[in-house]
Design an enzyme around this catalytic site. Structure first.
Site, PDB file in Angstrom:
ATOM      1  N   LYS A   1       0.815  -1.209   0.000  1.00 16.55           N
ATOM      2  CA  LYS A   1       0.000   0.000   0.000  1.00 16.55           C
ATOM      3  C   LYS A   1       0.854   1.268   0.000  1.00 16.55           C
ATOM      4  O   LYS A   1       0.456   2.291  -0.561  1.00 16.55           O
ATOM      5  CB  LYS A   1      -0.937   0.014   1.206  1.00 16.55           C
ATOM      6  CG  LYS A   1      -2.192  -0.824   1.050  1.00 16.55           C
ATOM      7  CD  LYS A   1      -3.191  -0.157   0.118  1.00 16.55           C
ATOM      8  CE  LYS A   1      -4.504  -0.909   0.073  1.00 16.55           C
ATOM      9  NZ  LYS A   1      -5.513  -0.250  -0.780  1.00 16.55           N
TER      10      LYS A   1
ATOM     11  N   ILE B   1     -11.101   1.618   7.605  1.00 15.69           N
ATOM     12  CA  ILE B   1     -11.796   1.631   6.316  1.00 15.69           C
ATOM     13  C   ILE B   1     -11.106   2.591   5.353  1.00 15.69           C
ATOM     14  O   ILE B   1     -10.917   2.281   4.174  1.00 15.69           O
ATOM     15  CB  ILE B   1     -13.280   2.014   6.503  1.00 15.69           C
ATOM     16  CG1 ILE B   1     -14.029   0.868   7.203  1.00 15.69           C
ATOM     17  CG2 ILE B   1     -13.938   2.326   5.157  1.00 15.69           C
ATOM     18  CD1 ILE B   1     -15.474   1.173   7.525  1.00 15.69           C
TER      19      ILE B   1
ATOM     20  N   TRP C   1      -7.726   1.125   4.331  1.00 13.42           N
ATOM     21  CA  TRP C   1      -7.912  -0.032   3.438  1.00 13.42           C
ATOM     22  C   TRP C   1      -7.894   0.427   1.989  1.00 13.42           C
ATOM     23  O   TRP C   1      -7.378  -0.263   1.117  1.00 13.42           O
ATOM     24  CB  TRP C   1      -9.230  -0.726   3.762  1.00 13.42           C
ATOM     25  CG  TRP C   1      -9.529  -1.929   2.909  1.00 13.42           C
ATOM     26  CD1 TRP C   1      -9.130  -3.222   3.132  1.00 13.42           C
ATOM     27  CD2 TRP C   1     -10.302  -1.965   1.697  1.00 13.42           C
ATOM     28  NE1 TRP C   1      -9.601  -4.051   2.147  1.00 13.42           N
ATOM     29  CE2 TRP C   1     -10.324  -3.309   1.244  1.00 13.42           C
ATOM     30  CE3 TRP C   1     -10.962  -1.000   0.950  1.00 13.42           C
ATOM     31  CZ2 TRP C   1     -10.990  -3.697   0.081  1.00 13.42           C
ATOM     32  CZ3 TRP C   1     -11.628  -1.386  -0.205  1.00 13.42           C
ATOM     33  CH2 TRP C   1     -11.640  -2.712  -0.625  1.00 13.42           C
ATOM     34  N   HIS C   2      -8.461   1.616   1.744  1.00 15.83           N
ATOM     35  CA  HIS C   2      -8.478   2.141   0.382  1.00 15.83           C
ATOM     36  C   HIS C   2      -7.097   2.652  -0.030  1.00 15.83           C
ATOM     37  O   HIS C   2      -6.637   2.386  -1.145  1.00 15.83           O
ATOM     38  CB  HIS C   2      -9.494   3.281   0.273  1.00 15.83           C
ATOM     39  CG  HIS C   2     -10.915   2.829   0.360  1.00 15.83           C
ATOM     40  ND1 HIS C   2     -11.572   2.669   1.560  1.00 15.83           N
ATOM     41  CD2 HIS C   2     -11.807   2.506  -0.607  1.00 15.83           C
ATOM     42  CE1 HIS C   2     -12.813   2.253   1.327  1.00 15.83           C
ATOM     43  NE2 HIS C   2     -12.984   2.151   0.031  1.00 15.83           N
ATOM     44  N   GLU C   3      -6.457   3.386   0.853  1.00 18.88           N
ATOM     45  CA  GLU C   3      -5.146   3.965   0.527  1.00 18.88           C
ATOM     46  C   GLU C   3      -4.493   4.457   1.809  1.00 18.88           C
ATOM     47  O   GLU C   3      -5.140   5.099   2.636  1.00 18.88           O
ATOM     48  CB  GLU C   3      -5.314   5.135  -0.452  1.00 18.88           C
ATOM     49  CG  GLU C   3      -4.030   5.819  -0.862  1.00 18.88           C
ATOM     50  CD  GLU C   3      -4.278   7.004  -1.772  1.00 18.88           C
ATOM     51  OE1 GLU C   3      -3.973   8.140  -1.368  1.00 18.88           O
ATOM     52  OE2 GLU C   3      -4.805   6.787  -2.885  1.00 18.88           O
TER      53      GLU C   3
END
Length: 376
Positions: free
Chosen positions: A85, A295, A298-300
């Site tokens: 990530k 949350i 988790w995306h970035e």
């Protein structure tokens, strides 16, 4: 050929081969099909998934204590997830992997779910083949949902040919394809973008509002569409996996929005982030903020998504305070069309949050907010 079309053709071919195979081999056919797909499209992801699937199963069969084994698996998956990530290992990725290995965000969280459930003693009897079938399940490995192991395990042994289920699967794929191609790509990306372009220089407020609206709606229809395709392909193969979206933009409050948006991720975070954090700290607001931070990350993993997560976390926390207040009761009893105003307010709370992740830099974020609020 774009990824969606490729997934559809590959998934339909795999479905045909699976049902033509003897019943005892069908799960292995699906697993082999997933391996082939990843070998052709994302070999780095195949390597990571293969190694982590093996280790996350066999670590529990060593002499290590249940607690130590669980911690090892959590550290393993979180470390790999974070390293990719933040960009380490990006040079190894193929173009189809985009920013991180294809499916990593989903199968990492599935392995963490599996480890925690084994620690709790809630995973029924199974073998490595059952677990590998779960981890190498093509419909959900690429685009979610983050389905749970226990229902999948029951499906393995209960699934039979069901024409109604197959028909339902085809319908879901059609709905998903329509959301992505007709609504997302044609109406929003092409048509609404043209309207926005025509408004620029004439009505900057409306152009800005429609641009953010376009991004928000497109995010939903693309994501929900891919989830429909995944759920549909799973149904074709005889598996029912959890829903991922339930008309989130009709939610009357931000808490309900997160019960309807990316349901598999929000429910995962509720079970494995909110519940333990609220229990340990005895302060639900800390659990809420931590849940929304996870949350977001988790995306970035970036400052923008940290702020986005805090924004939503504070929104949920404030709503809980408001919902228990006398003001809430008075407004519900006295304000005409309260439910409609609540939906409109919730939608725009979410809409404003997408400004944070949409714009490329902080200057653009501030300028967009100034325009939307009539300050520029």
């Amino acid at each position: 050929m774009d990824l969606l079309t490729y997934i559809l053709f590959f998934g339909l071919a795999l479905t045909l081969i699976t049902w033509l195979s003897p019943a005892r081999w069908q799960i292995w056919v699906i697993l082999a099909g997933t391996v082939l797909f990843l070998a052709l499209e994302a070999p780095v992801s195949l390597l990571i998934l293969g190694l982590t699937t093996g280790s996350s199963y066999w670590i529990f069969r060593t002499s290590l204590s249940l607690t130590t084994a669980t911690i090892l698996i959590l550290v393993q998956n979180i470390t790999i997830f974070v390293l990719y990530k933040i960009g380490i290992g990006a040079a190894l990725l193929s173009p189809v992997d985009r920013l991180i290995p294809l499916g990593l965000s989903y199968y990492s969280f599935r392995q963490i779910h599996y480890a925690i459930e084994r620690y709790k003693g809630k995973v029924g009897p199974h073998n490595f083949g059952d677990y590998a079938a779960y981890m190498f399940f093509l419909p959900t490995i690429l685009i979610g949902p983050i389905n749970r192991f226990q229902p999948f395990l029951r499906n393995i042994y209960r699934r039979r040919w069901d024409a109604n289920l197959f028909s339902e699967g085809l319908e879901r794929i059609l709905y998903g394809y329509a959301k992505i191609v007709i609504i997302g790509n044609f109406l929003l990306t092409n048509k609404l973008t043209a309207v926005v372009t025509a408004l620029e220089g004439k009505n900057e407020w409306l152009a800005t509002y429609l641009r953010v609206l376009n991004y928000t709606l497109n995010t939903y229809f693309q994501f929900a569409g891919y989830s429909d395709v995944a759920i549909g392909l799973a149904l074709l193969l005889g598996f029912r996996v959890m829903e991922n979206f339930n008309y989130p933009f009709l939610a009357p409050n931000i808490n309900e929005f997160w019960n309807r948006w990316h349901i598999s991720l929000s429910s995962w975070c509720r079970d494995y982030v909110y519940t333990p954090m609220a229990s340990i700290t005895r302060k639900p607001i800390i659990g809420i903020i931590m849940t929304m931070l996870v949350i977001g990350l988790w995306h970035e993993i970036s400052l923008k998504y940290i702020i986005w997560g805090v924004y939503h976390g504070l929104g949920v926390a404030v709503w809980h305070l408001y919902n228990r207040s006398e003001l809430s009761k008075r407004l519900q009893n006295s304000l005409p069309a309260y439910d409609y105003w609540a939906i409109l307010l919730t939608f725009h709370f979410v809409l404003f949050s997408f400004v944070i992740v949409k714009e490329e830099n902080w200057q653009a974020i501030v300028q967009t907010y100034r325009l939307l609020l009539g300050l520029a």
